[in-house]
Design an enzyme around this catalytic site. Structure first.
Site, PDB file in Angstrom:
ATOM      1  N   LYS A 267       0.836  -1.194   0.000  1.00  0.00           N
ATOM      2  CA  LYS A 267       0.000   0.000   0.000  1.00  0.00           C
ATOM      3  C   LYS A 267       0.875   1.250   0.000  1.00  0.00           C
ATOM      4  O   LYS A 267       2.008   1.200   0.475  1.00  0.00           O
ATOM      5  CB  LYS A 267      -0.861   0.018   1.273  1.00  0.00           C
ATOM      6  CG  LYS A 267      -1.974  -1.009   1.308  1.00  0.00           C
ATOM      7  CD  LYS A 267      -2.776  -0.884   2.602  1.00  0.00           C
ATOM      8  CE  LYS A 267      -3.884  -1.908   2.675  1.00  0.00           C
ATOM      9  NZ  LYS A 267      -4.941  -1.737   1.670  1.00  0.00           N
ATOM     10  N   ARG A 341     -10.178 -11.776   2.114  1.00  0.00           N
ATOM     11  CA  ARG A 341     -11.036 -12.841   1.563  1.00  0.00           C
ATOM     12  C   ARG A 341     -10.330 -14.191   1.628  1.00  0.00           C
ATOM     13  O   ARG A 341     -10.972 -15.230   1.760  1.00  0.00           O
ATOM     14  CB  ARG A 341     -11.460 -12.455   0.138  1.00  0.00           C
ATOM     15  CG  ARG A 341     -10.321 -12.283  -0.822  1.00  0.00           C
ATOM     16  CD  ARG A 341     -10.708 -11.469  -2.056  1.00  0.00           C
ATOM     17  NE  ARG A 341     -10.743 -10.027  -1.790  1.00  0.00           N
ATOM     18  CZ  ARG A 341     -11.040  -9.110  -2.701  1.00  0.00           C
ATOM     19  NH1 ARG A 341     -11.341  -9.469  -3.930  1.00  0.00           N
ATOM     20  NH2 ARG A 341     -11.040  -7.829  -2.390  1.00  0.00           N
TER      21      ARG A 341
HETATM   22  N1  BES Z   1      -8.040  -3.874   4.496  1.00  0.00           N
HETATM   23  C1  BES Z   1      -8.212  -3.474   3.147  1.00  0.00           C
HETATM   24  C2  BES Z   1      -9.530  -2.738   2.920  1.00  0.00           C
HETATM   25  C3  BES Z   1      -9.608  -1.347   3.457  1.00  0.00           C
HETATM   26  C4  BES Z   1      -9.177  -0.289   2.692  1.00  0.00           C
HETATM   27  C5  BES Z   1     -10.171  -1.111   4.676  1.00  0.00           C
HETATM   28  C6  BES Z   1      -9.310   0.980   3.173  1.00  0.00           C
HETATM   29  C7  BES Z   1     -10.298   0.170   5.152  1.00  0.00           C
HETATM   30  C8  BES Z   1      -9.871   1.227   4.401  1.00  0.00           C
HETATM   31  C9  BES Z   1      -8.210  -4.703   2.233  1.00  0.00           C
HETATM   32  O1  BES Z   1      -7.417  -5.748   2.656  1.00  0.00           O
HETATM   33  C10 BES Z   1      -7.667  -4.256   0.932  1.00  0.00           C
HETATM   34  O2  BES Z   1      -6.529  -3.879   0.880  1.00  0.00           O
HETATM   35  N2  BES Z   1      -8.496  -4.291  -0.088  1.00  0.00           N
HETATM   36  C11 BES Z   1      -8.098  -3.868  -1.380  1.00  0.00           C
HETATM   37  C12 BES Z   1      -8.598  -4.879  -2.375  1.00  0.00           C
HETATM   38  C13 BES Z   1      -8.061  -4.675  -3.760  1.00  0.00           C
HETATM   39  C14 BES Z   1      -6.588  -4.995  -3.802  1.00  0.00           C
HETATM   40  C15 BES Z   1      -8.816  -5.562  -4.709  1.00  0.00           C
HETATM   41  C16 BES Z   1      -8.735  -2.509  -1.627  1.00  0.00           C
HETATM   42  O3  BES Z   1      -9.881  -2.299  -1.223  1.00  0.00           O
HETATM   43  O4  BES Z   1      -8.059  -1.647  -2.181  1.00  0.00           O
HETATM   44 MN    MN Z   2      -5.415  -5.547   1.994  1.00  0.00          MN
END
Ligand code: BES
Ligand code: MN
Ligand code: ZN
Length: 490
Positions: A267, A341
Site C-alpha cells: 500500500k 477474503r
Molecule cells: N483492508 C483493506 C480494505 C480497506 C481499505 C479497509 C481501506 C479500510 C480502508 C483490504 O485488505 C484491501 O486492501 N483491499 C483492497 C482490495 C483490492 C486490492 C482488490 C482494496 O480495497 O483496495
Molecule cells: Mn489488503
C-alpha cells in the site's frame, strides 16, 4: 465511570443535566426558582433543542452554585437512539469538566425503564477512552467524571440496564480496545492472549489453532497471507452454548488482519497506519461473544477469528502464486493486498466442517470500494438469504449499526474466474466490494444461510458521534447482539 440509578437527586456537589424536548420546556420545572432565568438564557443562546445540542449554564441552588447542562433531545420520542444521544452528550460534555458526578434528571415520567436505561447506555459508551499511551496529559485534559446518576426514569430501569446494556458496554469496550491498540502490541498471538484474559470467567470456551494445526487442515490461503510476517497466524475459536443442548449453532466469523501493509502488492505510505484496525471484524466478533456471554443469551454461537499479519518479506507470497484452500479449491493470488477474503475463505470452511452451523455471518474491513459506495454511514450487507438479510437490517436499524443491502449475482461471480486456478482473488476495479463478496460465497457450502458484512467504513471514525469519540467505534457488537436477541433467543 460508574452508572447508578436513583429515585431522587443526591446530596452534595454534582452537575445537573436536564433534557429538553423540542419546544416543550416543561422539564425545566425541575429547576425551581432558577427556571425563568435559565429559559431566558436559552433564548439568548438561540437554543432550539436539536438532538445532541447543549447549553451550559450555572445556577444557584440553596445558596451554592451548580453547573447545569440543558441537553436538547429533538422532537421525536424520548426512547431509543434519542435517549442514547442524551446520555452520550452529557458524558462527552462533562467527562473532563472538573465535575466528579453528573445527575441526569429525567423527571416527569416521559422516560420509561428502557428509555432511561438507554440514557445510561449512551453515557457509558461515550465515556470510553484509552489513555494507556498518553503519559503527558495535562491536568485539565484528564477525565474527572466518575459517576453518572440517572434520576426519574421509569421503574425497572436499573434492572433493564444491568440485564441488557451493561453487557453491551463491556463487549463494545473490548472491541474498541483491540481496534485501538497498535500492531506492535496486538498481533495474532497477543490478540488471543488479550481475549483470553478479557473472557475469563464469562463461560465462553476458547480454542486456538496455531500454524502447525492449520497446516494440517490445509488452510493454504490463510497461511499464505501470514507467511511474510514473523508473527505467526492463529485461528481463534470462541464457543457460547447458552441455547438448547446440541442445537445447531450460528457462526460469527471475523477478519482479523492485525496489520495490512498490502504485502508485496504494498500500500502507499500515506495513511497506512490505519491498517492497524484491519482486525475490526474479528474485534466485533470477540466483543459480541463477550456481550452475549455476560448477559447469558439463550443461544448457541461460535465466533471464529482468522488472525494474521500481512507483511512484505523475503518469504511473503507473490502476485501470481497459487494457493490451495482448506475447501480444496485453488486460488490465484493476483493481488496480495486482497488478503481478507483469503483468510475468510479458510475460516468459513473450517467453521462449516467443524460446527455445521445453519447460519454464518462474517464481518470484515474488506474493501476500500465499500467506502466509495456507502461512505462512513452504512456497512455493506451481502447475503444468499432474504430472511437473514432482512433480520440483520432490522437489527442494524434497532442497534444503530446500520446495514445497506448490496447485490450478489452470477455475472459478478464470473469476474473472478482464473485461467490457471479455480478462482483469482481480485476482479476488476468496478464493483470491488461485490466481487470480494462473491469470492467469499464460493466457500459457503450448500444449504448454509450466509451474510457478509463489509464494515471497512465503520470500524474507525475520524469524527465523534453521540456514542463514541473519534477512533474505534466498536461497530458490529451491537448489531450481532441485537440479532441474537431478536432471532436466536426467540
Ligand atoms: N483492508 C483493506 C480494505 C480497506 C481499505 C479497509 C481501506 C479500510 C480502508 C483490504 O485488505 C484491501 O486492501 N483491499 C483492497 C482490495 C483490492 C486490492 C482488490 C482494496 O480495497 O483496495
Ligand atoms: Mn489488503
Ligand atoms: Zn485488509
Amino acid at each position: 465511570m460508574q452508572i447508578r440509578f436513583a429515585d431522587s437527586r443526591p446530596q452534595g456537589d454534582y452537575a445537573l443535566v436536564v433534557p429538553v424536548a423540542g419546544k416543550d420546556r416543561s422539564s425545566l420545572a425541575a429547576l425551581g426558582e432558577s427556571q425563568q432565568q435559565v429559559e431566558a438564557a436559552l433564548d439568548r443562546q438561540r437554543f432550539e433543542s436539536e438532538a445532541s445540542s447543549a447549553s451550559e449554564q450555572f445556577i444557584s441552588e440553596n445558596g451554592s452554585i451548580r453547573r447545569l447542562l440543558v441537553v436538547g433531545t429533538g422532537n421525536g420520542e424520548a426512547g431509543g437512539e434519542a435517549a442514547e444521544k442524551l446520555g452520550g452528550t452529557a458524558a462527552a460534555r462533562l467527562q473532563t469538566s472538573g465535575e466528579k458526578t453528573a445527575v441526569i434528571d429525567l423527571g416527569g415520567g416521559k422516560y420509561d425503564a428502557d428509555a432511561a436505561a438507554r440514557v445510561a447506555l449512551g453515557a457509558a459508551l461515550r465515556s470510553w477512552r484509552y489513555d494507556r499511551y498518553r503519559t503527558k496529559l495535562k491536568d485539565n485534559q484528564k477525565p474527572t467524571l466518575d459517576e453518572i446518576v440517572i434520576v426519574g426514569g421509569g421503574a425497572g430501569a436499573a434492572d433493564r440496564y444491568q440485564q441488557r446494556w451493561a453487557a453491551v458496554v463491556e463487549g463494545v469496550s473490548l472491541t474498541r480496545e483491540l481496534v485501538t491498540e497498535p500492531a506492535n502490541i496486538i498481533y495474532p498471538e497477543t490478540f488471543v492472549e488479550r481475549v483470553r484474559k478479557s473472557l475469563d470467567a464469562t463461560g465462553v470456551e476458547i480454542e486456538v489453532l496455531d500454524r502447525a494445526a492449520m497446516e494440517k487442515l490445509g488452510m493454504g490461503a490463510l497461511l499464505g497471507v501470514a507467511q511474510g510476517s514473523v508473527r505467526e497466524a492463529r485461528l481463534l475459536i470462541l464457543k457460547w452454548n447458552g441455547g438448547s443442548q446440541g442445537g445447531q449453532p450460528t457462526a460469527f466469523v471475523g477478519k482479523g488482519v492485525t496489520f495490512d501493509t498490502g504485502g508485496i502488492s504494498i500500500k502507499p505510505a500515506a495513511g497506512m497506519e490505519a491498517m492497524k484496525w484491519d482486525m475490526g471484524g474479528a474485534g466485533a466478533v470477540v466483543g459480541a461473544m463477550k456481550t452475549i456471554a455476560l448477559r447469558k443469551a439463550k443461544a448457541n454461537v461460535v465466533g471464529i477469528c482468522g488472525l494474521v499479519e500481512n507483511m512484505p518479506d523475503g518469504n511473503a507470497q507473490r502476485p501470481g502464486d497459487v494457493v490451495t484452500t482448506m475447501s480444496g479449491q485453488t486460488v490465484e493470488v493476483i493481488n496480495t493486498d486482497a488478503e481478507g477474503r483469503l483468510v475468510l475463505g479458510d475460516a468459513i470452511t473450517y467453521v462449516q466442517r467443524t460446527f455445521k452451523p445453519g447460519t454464518i455471518i462474517d464481518l470484515a474491513t474488506l474493501t476500500g470500494a465499500i467506502l466509495i459506495s456507502l461512505g462512513h454511514e452504512w456497512a455493506g450487507l451481502f447475503s444468499n438469504n432474504e430472511e437473514l438479510a432482512g433480520k440483520l437490517q432490522e437489527a442494524g436499524t434497532e442497534s444503530g449499526d446500520k446495514l445497506w443491502r448490496m447485490p450478489l449475482a452470477e455475472s459478478f461471480d464470473r469476474l473472478i474466474d482464473s485461467p490457471i486456478a479455480d478462482m483469482k482473488n481480485v476482479g476488476p476495479r468496478e464493483g470491488g466490494s461485490i466481487t470480494a463478496a462473491q469470492f467469499i460465497q464460493r466457500f459457503v457450502e450448500n444449504g448454509v444461510k450466509w451474510a457478509h458484512i463489509d464494515m471497512a467504513g465503520k470500524a474507525w471514525s475520524d469524527k465523534a458521534s453521540a456514542t463514541y469519540d473519534k477512533g474505534a467505534t466498536g461497530y458490529g457488537v451491537r448489531l450481532l447482539d441485537q440479532y441474537v436477541a431478536d432471532v436466536l433467543e426467540r
